[in-house]
Motif scaffolding. Structure first.
Motif, PDB file in Angstrom:
ATOM      1  N   ASP A  32      -7.967  17.479  -6.230  1.00  0.00           N
ATOM      2  CA  ASP A  32      -8.403  18.745  -5.777  1.00  0.00           C
ATOM      3  C   ASP A  32      -9.951  18.336  -5.419  1.00  0.00           C
ATOM      4  N   PRO A  33     -10.387  17.050  -4.099  1.00  0.00           N
ATOM      5  CA  PRO A  33     -11.504  15.601  -3.916  1.00  0.00           C
ATOM      6  C   PRO A  33     -12.893  17.374  -3.808  1.00  0.00           C
ATOM      7  N   ALA A  34     -12.348  18.575  -3.646  1.00  0.00           N
ATOM      8  CA  ALA A  34     -13.769  19.701  -3.343  1.00  0.00           C
ATOM      9  C   ALA A  34     -13.814  20.657  -4.445  1.00  0.00           C
ATOM     10  N   THR A  35     -12.704  20.204  -5.201  1.00  0.00           N
ATOM     11  CA  THR A  35     -13.685  20.653  -6.716  1.00  0.00           C
ATOM     12  C   THR A  35     -13.556  19.458  -7.262  1.00  0.00           C
ATOM     13  N   MET A 127     -11.660  13.866   1.782  1.00  0.00           N
ATOM     14  CA  MET A 127     -12.152  12.416   1.204  1.00  0.00           C
ATOM     15  C   MET A 127     -13.461  12.109   1.509  1.00  0.00           C
ATOM     16  N   PHE A 128     -12.237  11.023   2.255  1.00  0.00           N
ATOM     17  CA  PHE A 128     -12.972  10.019   2.284  1.00  0.00           C
ATOM     18  C   PHE A 128     -14.189   9.873   3.767  1.00  0.00           C
ATOM     19  N   ILE A 196      -9.858   8.922  -7.975  1.00  0.00           N
ATOM     20  CA  ILE A 196      -8.446   9.946  -7.126  1.00  0.00           C
ATOM     21  C   ILE A 196      -7.601   8.887  -5.917  1.00  0.00           C
ATOM     22  N   HIS A 197      -8.195   8.411  -5.461  1.00  0.00           N
ATOM     23  CA  HIS A 197      -7.248   7.709  -4.990  1.00  0.00           C
ATOM     24  C   HIS A 197      -5.928   6.326  -5.450  1.00  0.00           C
TER      25      HIS A 197
END
Length: 303
Positions: A32-35, A127-128, A196-197
């Motif tokens: 989860d990129p938000a966290t 995210m990007f 992540i990506h």
């Protein structure tokens, strides 16, 4: 008669087996990129945005004249431009995949994996966007002609043309980001984004390869030739859109000189070619490296 009914069922099982393995992988290893990404710490301008060797000016006379701060600002702007191009293509990808699974059986693992991939791509795009903003860059957009060609491509591309184009875009970005995520000169939050990506896109590339091979089984000589060219043109547009020419002015450089030296930069061309050797081998094995297609891959410095 029996074999003609068994074979499609067998292929369906094989496709579902691949999809189930990808679903299991997504359930085990997703982010989860938000966290996961450190969005709160202010940008440290002592870091690059990408590995310097991947800069479009690295190895040129102009690069040798730049200060360390100018080089770092340039790589931050270039990384933001690559991210913005990634968002653009991920939006195309999502629409093509949705169109492909429209009205298919949602209980099939293949359809559920496709929906999972779309969900991951949505998170990647956000995210990007946040990453580019944190790098202090504007919203870089492809040229108008690229946007319109993309609009047409996402509307009409199907089968192997859609999945092979997805594969090309993802593989080129994957090779860059594998270098960037390991490079301690790159800003830590950018390295996290790249990691992540890379992890999640490895599943997408596996699916795209499998789908490209599967769809090609039904392709005749003419369709294969046409789609080989369509994929090559799409690849050329995507790759040449990665670094917007506005990055140079936004990094405080002489844009005219920078564009000229970047276009002639043999180091960067060599980096692109060497990074795409595995991809080109796959396209060749799939029969998608026809002479007309090769012309566009060469112009994009992919081969």
């Amino acid at each position: 008669m029996a074999s003609s009914t068994v074979q499609p069922q067998s292929r369906d099982r094989q496709e579902d087996d691949v999809a189930r393995r990808l679903l299991d992988s997504a359930a085990t290893l997703s982010y989860d990129p938000a966290t996961e990404v450190d969005w709160e710490t202010p940008l440290d301008k002592g870091f690059h945005g990408a590995s310097p060797e991947w800069s479009t000016l690295y190895g040129t006379a102009y690069w040798s004249e730049l200060t360390d701060a100018q080089r770092k600002e340039l790589t931050r702007q270039e990384a933001a431009s690559v991210a913005s191009t990634g968002i653009w293509f991920e939006m195309i990808l999502q629409q093509m995949v949705l169109r492909d699974i429209y009205a298919k059986d949602p209980t099939r693992a293949e359809v559920q994996w496709a929906l999972t991939e779309i969900a991951e791509e949505c998170r990647h795009s956000i995210m990007f966007a946040r990453g580019a903003e944190k790098l202090g860059a504007p919203a870089y957009r492809p040229r108008r002609i690229a946007v319109e060609l993309g609009r047409a491509f996402k509307t009409v591309a199907f089968g192997e043309a859609a999945y092979a184009a997805i594969l090309v875009a993802e593989e080129v970005l994957d090779v860059m980001q594998r270098d960037w995520m390991r490079d301690e000169r790159v800003a830590p939050f950018v390295r996290t984004i790249n990691n992540i990506h890379v992890v999640e896109e490895s599943r997408h590339m596996k699916f795209a390869r499998a789908e490209t091979r599967r769809r090609l089984r039904k392709a005749g000589w003419l369709r294969r030739r046409i789609h080989a060219l369509v994929v090559a043109i799409a690849s050329y547009v995507i790759v040449t859109s990665m670094v917007n020419k506005d990055v140079y002015a936004n990094a405080g450089l002489d844009a005219s000189r920078a564009v000229g030296e970047a276009r002639a930069n043999e180091h960067h061309k060599s980096m692109m070619r060497s990074s795409c050797s595995g991809l080109m081998d796959f396209l060749a094995s799939a029969g998608l490296l026809t002479k007309p297609a090769l012309m566009f891959y060469k112009r994009a410095n992919l081969i």
